[in-house]
Design a protein around this motif. Structure first.
Motif, PDB file in Angstrom:
ATOM      1  N   LEU A 282      -1.521 -10.847  -4.359  1.00 10.34           N
ATOM      2  CA  LEU A 282      -2.877 -10.408  -4.009  1.00 10.34           C
ATOM      3  C   LEU A 282      -3.354 -11.064  -2.717  1.00 10.34           C
ATOM      4  CD1 LEU A 282      -5.337  -8.748  -4.981  1.00 10.34           C
ATOM      5  CD2 LEU A 282      -6.079 -10.782  -6.248  1.00 10.34           C
ATOM      6  N   ALA A 283      -2.993 -12.329  -2.527  1.00  9.24           N
ATOM      7  CA  ALA A 283      -3.466 -13.073  -1.358  1.00  9.24           C
ATOM      8  C   ALA A 283      -2.924 -12.521  -0.046  1.00  9.24           C
ATOM      9  CB  ALA A 283      -3.082 -14.543  -1.501  1.00  9.24           C
ATOM     10  N   GLN A 284      -1.816 -11.793  -0.091  1.00  9.79           N
ATOM     11  CA  GLN A 284      -1.173 -11.313   1.130  1.00  9.79           C
ATOM     12  C   GLN A 284      -1.561  -9.884   1.505  1.00  9.79           C
ATOM     13  OE1 GLN A 284       0.550 -13.404   3.042  1.00  9.79           O
ATOM     14  NE2 GLN A 284       0.082 -14.957   1.502  1.00  9.79           N
ATOM     15  N   ILE A 285      -2.420  -9.253   0.728  1.00 11.88           N
ATOM     16  CA  ILE A 285      -2.777  -7.853   1.002  1.00 11.88           C
ATOM     17  C   ILE A 285      -3.769  -7.789   2.162  1.00 11.88           C
ATOM     18  CG2 ILE A 285      -3.875  -5.792   0.056  1.00 11.88           C
ATOM     19  CD1 ILE A 285      -2.817  -6.675  -2.695  1.00 11.88           C
ATOM     20  N   PRO A 286      -3.428  -7.073   3.240  1.00 13.42           N
ATOM     21  CA  PRO A 286      -4.255  -7.081   4.455  1.00 13.42           C
ATOM     22  C   PRO A 286      -5.321  -5.989   4.474  1.00 13.42           C
ATOM     23  CG  PRO A 286      -2.212  -5.964   4.927  1.00 13.42           C
ATOM     24  CD  PRO A 286      -2.156  -6.354   3.463  1.00 13.42           C
TER      25      PRO A 286
END
Length: 269
Positions: free
Chosen positions: A23-27
């Motif tokens: 989730l943290a890497q979704i731009p």
């Protein structure tokens, strides 16, 4: 296949870590519609809704028991009971997020192309799948089944429903997705989960990969195809094998290495 939310969430914190890493890497800054595909009990969907509070959040899962728990936790989301292979959105969406679900489906070459087709231009497909099927946690399943010497028909039925190394090599996913994607970000992480309790690894797998195996053995017992107690014999043997492969440490914990594949694909504009 019957899912038990309590069993699955027994190691909820450890299972949550890769979901949040993905989730943290979704731009995306402000997606309008977000789908949690294979949402289970909704424990990750809550974090999705928290990150994008203005988004229309949809959780999709084929387990009524999981969705009931999810709805109780996050009533403002829309919950859809559907198999992933059958699901499609009413209109293109901004984000399809899927954590530890797509490895249950065959035909990944067409599956991932299909999911990319459900995205708006610039939309994101974000996926995490376990890639731990060559580890003792999973090879011990076949070893314990072999030891039972099941009738061929019973074994064939179980083998048809259980997980059988379904996740391909990372480069294959790249080749399947890239023709539809502006960019593809891929990585693997080997987690070292610190588990507590007896038969820790067996209890972990009991909440996921062992479900079709244990259900198949129970059905065969009920139908008189195998002797009573063979399901329990399998469980005891499987616990012994995984306890030997992942021994409990002096402090009572068990270390469980677990490899996972991640990728984030942005659809071409």
């Amino acid at each position: 296949m019957s899912w038990d939310p309590a069993q699955y969430l027994k190691f909820g914190n450890q299972r949550l870590r890769p979901a949040l890493d993905l989730l943290a890497q979704i731009p995306l800054e402000s997606p309008a519609t977000v789908v949690d595909l294979g949402c289970g009990a909704g424990n990750v969907t809550c974090f999705i809704a928290e990150r994008w509070p203005q988004a229309h959040v949809i959780g999709v899962d084929n387990s009524a028991a999981m969705l009931a728990k999810a709805h109780a936790t996050l009533p403002q989301a829309d919950w859809v009971e559907s198999g992933i292979a059958d699901w499609q959105p009413e209109q293109p969406v901004d984000l399809i997020y899927s954590n530890a679900a797509l490895h249950w489906l065959p035909g990944h070459e067409t599956l991932f192309s299909r999911l990319m087709g459900f995205l708006k231009p610039g939309g994101v497909l974000a996926v995490q799948m376990p890639r731990n099927f060559a580890a003792p946690s999973h090879t011990s399943i076949d070893a314990a089944l072999d030891a039972l010497e099941l009738p061929a028909a019973v074994r064939a039925g179980i083998d048809a429903n259980k997980l059988n190394s379904p996740v391909a090599e990372p480069e294959q996913y790249y080749d399947w997705i890239k023709p539809l994607a502006a960019s593809v970000d891929m990585w693997e992480t080997l987690y070292s989960h610190v588990l507590n309790g007896e038969n820790a690894v067996a209890e972990w797998v009991k909440g996921t990969a062992l479900i079709p195996v244990l259900n198949g053995l129970l059905a065969a017992e009920d139908a008189g195809q195998i002797a009573p107690g063979m399901r329990e014999r399998f469980w005891v043997d499987y616990c012994a094998r995984t306890n030997a492969a992942y021994p409990r440490r002096p402090d009572g914990t068990t270390l469980f290495p677990f490899r996972r594949l991640f990728f984030i694909a942005i659809r071409q504009a």
